[in-house]
Design a protein around this motif. Structure first.
Motif, PDB file in Angstrom:
ATOM      1  N   THR A  82       0.836  -1.185   0.000  1.00  0.00           N
ATOM      2  CA  THR A  82       0.000   0.000   0.000  1.00  0.00           C
ATOM      3  C   THR A  82       0.873   1.238   0.000  1.00  0.00           C
ATOM      4  O   THR A  82       1.757   1.381   0.842  1.00  0.00           O
ATOM      5  CB  THR A  82      -0.919   0.031   1.235  1.00  0.00           C
ATOM      6  N   LEU A 130      -1.672   7.019  -0.529  1.00  0.00           N
ATOM      7  CA  LEU A 130      -3.101   6.707  -0.559  1.00  0.00           C
ATOM      8  C   LEU A 130      -3.756   6.885   0.804  1.00  0.00           C
ATOM      9  O   LEU A 130      -4.980   6.924   0.891  1.00  0.00           O
ATOM     10  CB  LEU A 130      -3.322   5.265  -1.043  1.00  0.00           C
ATOM     11  N   SER A 167      -6.802  -1.387  -1.803  1.00  0.00           N
ATOM     12  CA  SER A 167      -5.836  -0.330  -1.511  1.00  0.00           C
ATOM     13  C   SER A 167      -5.269  -0.405  -0.102  1.00  0.00           C
ATOM     14  O   SER A 167      -4.219   0.190   0.158  1.00  0.00           O
ATOM     15  CB  SER A 167      -6.497   1.046  -1.711  1.00  0.00           C
ATOM     16  N   TRP A 168      -5.939  -1.103   0.809  1.00  0.00           N
ATOM     17  CA  TRP A 168      -5.480  -1.049   2.200  1.00  0.00           C
ATOM     18  C   TRP A 168      -5.445  -2.391   2.921  1.00  0.00           C
ATOM     19  O   TRP A 168      -4.702  -2.565   3.891  1.00  0.00           O
ATOM     20  CB  TRP A 168      -6.382  -0.117   3.021  1.00  0.00           C
ATOM     21  N   HIS A 210      -1.783   3.571  -7.022  1.00  0.00           N
ATOM     22  CA  HIS A 210      -2.516   2.315  -6.921  1.00  0.00           C
ATOM     23  C   HIS A 210      -2.441   1.542  -8.229  1.00  0.00           C
ATOM     24  O   HIS A 210      -2.248   0.327  -8.236  1.00  0.00           O
ATOM     25  CB  HIS A 210      -3.974   2.588  -6.564  1.00  0.00           C
TER      26      HIS A 210
END
Length: 239
Positions: free
Chosen positions: A4, A8, A72-73, A222
């Motif tokens: 990640t 972001l 994304s996380w 990303h």
């Protein structure tokens, strides 16, 4: 292992903050202004009318947005992220179906409720969402030779997912506008009343939330990480 980018984190933080604000606003609107949802004397109709915005906003839009952000996380393998993404989208789809069912549950029936741009967009949105989920489900559980097909389909899957999410938010905005117009013309609700401010704030919150979610999904950082993973898959397939 999770990859990640730290760039972001602000997007994810503000997306979650916007989602929390939207959830609180729609809850406050539904619970504090119950008479606005009561078109008939039946208590059952009131319950269905209140459930509709709660399910469509919190269940459909917020959960599907969280599913988009999963990649994304969330730590863990890509297969784990895919399974969580699929499950969250399944919950969102079920909320969407049930939300539409509550709207058509009133004593006037389906035909009487199928007349506005909001209702048409909502049905199209849930249909597209269901097709998208089914495509993801079949793609996720296929193995072997179907892997190359998944790599080719992925960009279209991402595009259709973001388009459907944006359409869901646009549908919610038309619903808020339709509801507020009805209240101000038929129920004599002032344009400067507390309820009007709540509904307008909810609409702005949804617009902000959708922008942050889509921006996080298409962020160059990303996309770079996803490209590396796809390139790694392609090398494994060719070797």
């Amino acid at each position: 292992m999770a990859i990640t980018s730290s760039s972001l984190f602000p997007l994810l933080f503000f997306a979650r903050l916007s989602g929390l604000a939207v959830a609180l606003l729609v809850l406050f609107w539904a619970l504090a202004f119950k008479p606005s949802f009561l078109h008939h004397s039946s208590q059952e109709d009131l319950i269905y009318a209140v459930l509709h915005p709660l399910l469509m906003v919190i269940g459909f839009i917020l959960i599907s947005g969280e599913a988009i952000l999963v990649h994304s996380w969330l730590p863990g393998s890509r297969n784990f992220k895919k399974s969580v993404h699929l499950c969250l989208q399944g919950v969102a789809l079920a909320s969407g179906f049930f939300g539409i069912w509550t709207r058509f549950r009133g004593k006037d029936g389906i035909v009487a409720n199928f007349y506005s741009l909001h209702s048409w967009m909502g049905l199209i949105c849930v249909f597209l969402f269901g097709a998208q989920w089914l495509m993801g489900f079949l793609s996720f559980w296929h193995r072997g030779e179907a892997r190359t097909v998944r790599l080719r389909v992925l960009p279209w899957h991402v595009f259709l997912g973001l388009y459907t999410y944006g359409l869901a938010v646009a549908t919610a905005e038309t619903g808020l506008l339709e509801k507020l117009t009805f209240l101000q013309t038929k129920r004599n609700v002032s344009t400067h009343s507390a309820e009007s401010m709540v509904v307008n704030s909810l609409g702005l919150g949804l617009a902000l939330l959708s922008g942050l979610v889509i921006l996080a999904a298409v962020s160059p950082k990303h996309q770079t990480l996803q490209t590396k993973l796809l390139y790694s898959d392609a090398k494994c397939l060719s070797s």
